[in-house]
Design a protein around this motif. Structure first.
Motif, PDB file in Angstrom:
ATOM      1  N   UNK A  51      57.279  49.071 -24.725  1.00 23.65           N
ATOM      2  CA  UNK A  51      56.039  49.704 -24.304  1.00 23.65           C
ATOM      3  C   UNK A  51      55.750  50.888 -25.216  1.00 23.65           C
ATOM      4  N   UNK A  52      54.531  51.395 -25.091  1.00 28.32           N
ATOM      5  CA  UNK A  52      54.167  52.582 -25.859  1.00 28.32           C
ATOM      6  C   UNK A  52      54.980  53.773 -25.360  1.00 28.32           C
ATOM      7  N   UNK A  53      55.668  54.520 -26.253  1.00 28.38           N
ATOM      8  CA  UNK A  53      56.488  55.663 -25.815  1.00 28.38           C
ATOM      9  C   UNK A  53      55.709  56.699 -25.029  1.00 28.38           C
ATOM     10  N   UNK A  54      54.386  56.743 -25.242  1.00 30.69           N
ATOM     11  CA  UNK A  54      53.581  57.728 -24.534  1.00 30.69           C
ATOM     12  C   UNK A  54      53.570  57.528 -23.031  1.00 30.69           C
ATOM     13  N   UNK A  55      53.897  56.322 -22.553  1.00 34.57           N
ATOM     14  CA  UNK A  55      53.930  56.076 -21.120  1.00 34.57           C
ATOM     15  C   UNK A  55      55.014  56.897 -20.422  1.00 34.57           C
ATOM     16  N   UNK A  56      56.113  57.146 -21.126  1.00 35.72           N
ATOM     17  CA  UNK A  56      57.152  58.001 -20.553  1.00 35.72           C
ATOM     18  C   UNK A  56      56.710  59.448 -20.540  1.00 35.72           C
ATOM     19  N   UNK A  57      56.025  59.876 -21.622  1.00 37.40           N
ATOM     20  CA  UNK A  57      55.561  61.261 -21.686  1.00 37.40           C
ATOM     21  C   UNK A  57      54.514  61.542 -20.611  1.00 37.40           C
ATOM     22  N   UNK A  58      53.683  60.537 -20.296  1.00 36.15           N
ATOM     23  CA  UNK A  58      52.628  60.734 -19.307  1.00 36.15           C
ATOM     24  C   UNK A  58      53.131  60.589 -17.869  1.00 36.15           C
ATOM     25  N   UNK A  59      54.354  60.129 -17.673  1.00 36.55           N
ATOM     26  CA  UNK A  59      54.914  59.990 -16.337  1.00 36.55           C
ATOM     27  C   UNK A  59      54.637  58.657 -15.681  1.00 36.55           C
ATOM     28  N   UNK A  60      53.963  57.742 -16.376  1.00 41.71           N
ATOM     29  CA  UNK A  60      53.723  56.423 -15.780  1.00 41.71           C
ATOM     30  C   UNK A  60      55.016  55.635 -15.643  1.00 41.71           C
ATOM     31  N   UNK A  61      55.992  55.956 -16.470  1.00 36.86           N
ATOM     32  CA  UNK A  61      57.330  55.380 -16.356  1.00 36.86           C
ATOM     33  C   UNK A  61      58.316  56.531 -16.261  1.00 36.86           C
ATOM     34  N   UNK A 385      58.221  50.093 -12.523  1.00 34.42           N
ATOM     35  CA  UNK A 385      58.906  48.798 -12.566  1.00 34.42           C
ATOM     36  C   UNK A 385      57.914  47.641 -12.475  1.00 34.42           C
ATOM     37  N   UNK A 386      56.827  47.838 -11.730  1.00 32.38           N
ATOM     38  CA  UNK A 386      55.828  46.768 -11.621  1.00 32.38           C
ATOM     39  C   UNK A 386      55.192  46.502 -12.975  1.00 32.38           C
ATOM     40  N   UNK A 387      54.905  47.573 -13.734  1.00 32.66           N
ATOM     41  CA  UNK A 387      54.322  47.421 -15.072  1.00 32.66           C
ATOM     42  C   UNK A 387      55.267  46.655 -15.994  1.00 32.66           C
ATOM     43  N   UNK A 388      56.551  47.029 -15.980  1.00 27.04           N
ATOM     44  CA  UNK A 388      57.518  46.351 -16.847  1.00 27.04           C
ATOM     45  C   UNK A 388      57.751  44.907 -16.410  1.00 27.04           C
ATOM     46  N   UNK A 389      57.754  44.673 -15.110  1.00 25.27           N
ATOM     47  CA  UNK A 389      57.924  43.304 -14.616  1.00 25.27           C
ATOM     48  C   UNK A 389      56.769  42.421 -15.067  1.00 25.27           C
TER      49      UNK A 389
END
Length: 401
Positions: A51-61, A385-389
């Motif tokens: 996934x895009x690393x920015x998703x962790x920075x934004x808190x979505x993951x 987890x739903x996004x990654x699934x």
């Protein structure tokens, strides 16, 4: 002439190279993902999601580290609510016929002896006719015996003839008792004595409830032909249920007979249940032992087929007890995929996560023990987890065109 030709060829080659480079750049820009999430290129290995690393920075993951803790305190066990062998019942028919109408539906509370359905059954009419014939034969034979007794007294008949008549009367009474028993077991009433006119015999057979309880299943539709081997209804007596908890094999959980535990159904109020015992075998598919508990009277929120959780208190281990701590992850980290329990572990490269199957064990508050699949200190996804699934399933299907 040769010099001009060589120059033209060189110029054409240069223009062709520029065109190919622009076309390649344009193609790459068209293939660039519009969304913030992009799965790894589709290969035979779909265990890794990128996934895009920015998703962790934004808190979505978000992730959390795998740790260890004592199996102490409130422990929750997955459980199923089942019908007690003493409380389960079935209702069927003793004669073949077709369902004429229903008097009860699934979920209805019924009383013992209440009619659940009616069957059109010609055999019911024959059973009533057999009863009428046996009753008439008995009455006729009784009059014959009375007449012979008077004749024997006046020496107009022999004692042998009277004895034979009395034997025939006993046989007729036996046939009458058998016919009455059959008609009674079918739930039919005995017809009243009639005169010389013909009587219309009933052909409808009632199906009655054998217990006070709830109808949990109706197995045949209206108009269906049923036979004595068919069970039309399944019923459960109210309050006659058991709770079957699953204890992971090797878990430090002891449910002593006669001890109590708290049962929390998925919907409804919690109940107190008494432990009946733990079955002395391990269920191979779930690798767990089964413990059976009997809810206290008045626990109406537990119905057969429902799922629940059994909460028990596990004492903390002593200092020298030598009890190993359990490897645990947050409960929200585990998701179901194709009947398997999985979680996503953060990879070494930015934006990568690896899907791993796990063997889940005890629930300890908001944590759940795992016996395989992760190691202490690794980071697991607890949000997103739903996004990654979804990305994992899309990769398994070959990605988007």
């Amino acid at each position: 002439m040769t010099t001009r030709t060589s120059a033209a060829i060189a110029l054409g080659a240069a223009l062709l190279a520029i065109g190919c480079k622009e076309q390649s750049a344009t193609g790459e820009s068209r293939k660039a993902p519009d969304a913030a999430v992009a799965s790894a290129p589709h290969t035979a290995d779909v265990r890794t999601v990128r996934v895009a690393p920015g998703l962790l920075d934004s808190g979505r993951i978000r992730t959390a580290r795998v740790g260890r803790r004592d199996a102490a305190g409130a422990v929750r066990l997955n459980a199923d609510v089942i019908a007690s062998p003493e409380g389960a019942a079935e209702a069927g028919t003793l004669l073949a016929g077709r369902i004429a109408r229903f008097e009860a539906r699934e979920g209805d509370r019924v009383k013992r002896g209440q009619v659940l359905a009616w069957l059109d059954s010609p055999e019911a009419a024959r059973s009533v006719a057999d009863l009428i014939r046996a009753r008439t034969r008995t009455e006729t034979q009784a009059r014959k015996v009375t007449r012979l007794e008077g004749l024997v007294a006046s020496e107009a008949a022999t004692q042998i003839a009277l004895d034979e008549a009395r034997l025939d009367l006993d046989l007729a009474r036996a046939d009458l008792a058998a016919a009455r028993t059959l008609v009674g077991s079918l739930g039919l009433g005995e017809p009243p004595p009639t005169g010389t006119g013909a009587t219309m015999l009933t052909t409808q057979l009632p199906i009655r409830s054998p217990v006070d309880g709830v109808v949990v299943e109706r197995t045949a539709p209206l108009g269906a032909h049923v036979s004595p081997e068919t069970h039309l209804f399944r019923l459960v007596s109210e309050g006659r249920v058991l709770v079957e908890a699953r204890i992971p094999d090797g878990a430090n959980v002891v449910l002593a007979p006669a001890s109590t535990a708290r049962v929390q159904p998925r919907s409804g109020a919690a109940c107190t249940a008494r432990v009946l015992g733990v079955l002395p075998q391990v269920d191979a598919p779930t690798r767990s032992r089964r413990a059976r508990l009997a809810p206290e009277p008045g626990c109406t929120s537990l119905v057969p087929g429902a799922q629940a959780e059994v909460e028990v208190e596990v004492p903390a281990p002593s200092v020298d007890g030598g009890v190993d701590q359990l490897l645990t992850v947050p409960t929200v980290a585990i998701v179901e995929l194709k009947t398997a329990m999985i979680l996503f572990v953060r990879g070494n490269e930015p934006g990568t996560f690896e899907m791993r199957p796990v063997e889940a064990g005890l629930r300890l508050g908001d944590q759940i023990a795992v016996h395989a699949g992760v190691a202490e200190g690794e980071e697991v996804v607890v949000e997103g987890t739903v996004l990654l699934k979804g990305e994992l399933m899309r990769a398994e299907l070959g990605g988007e065109d």
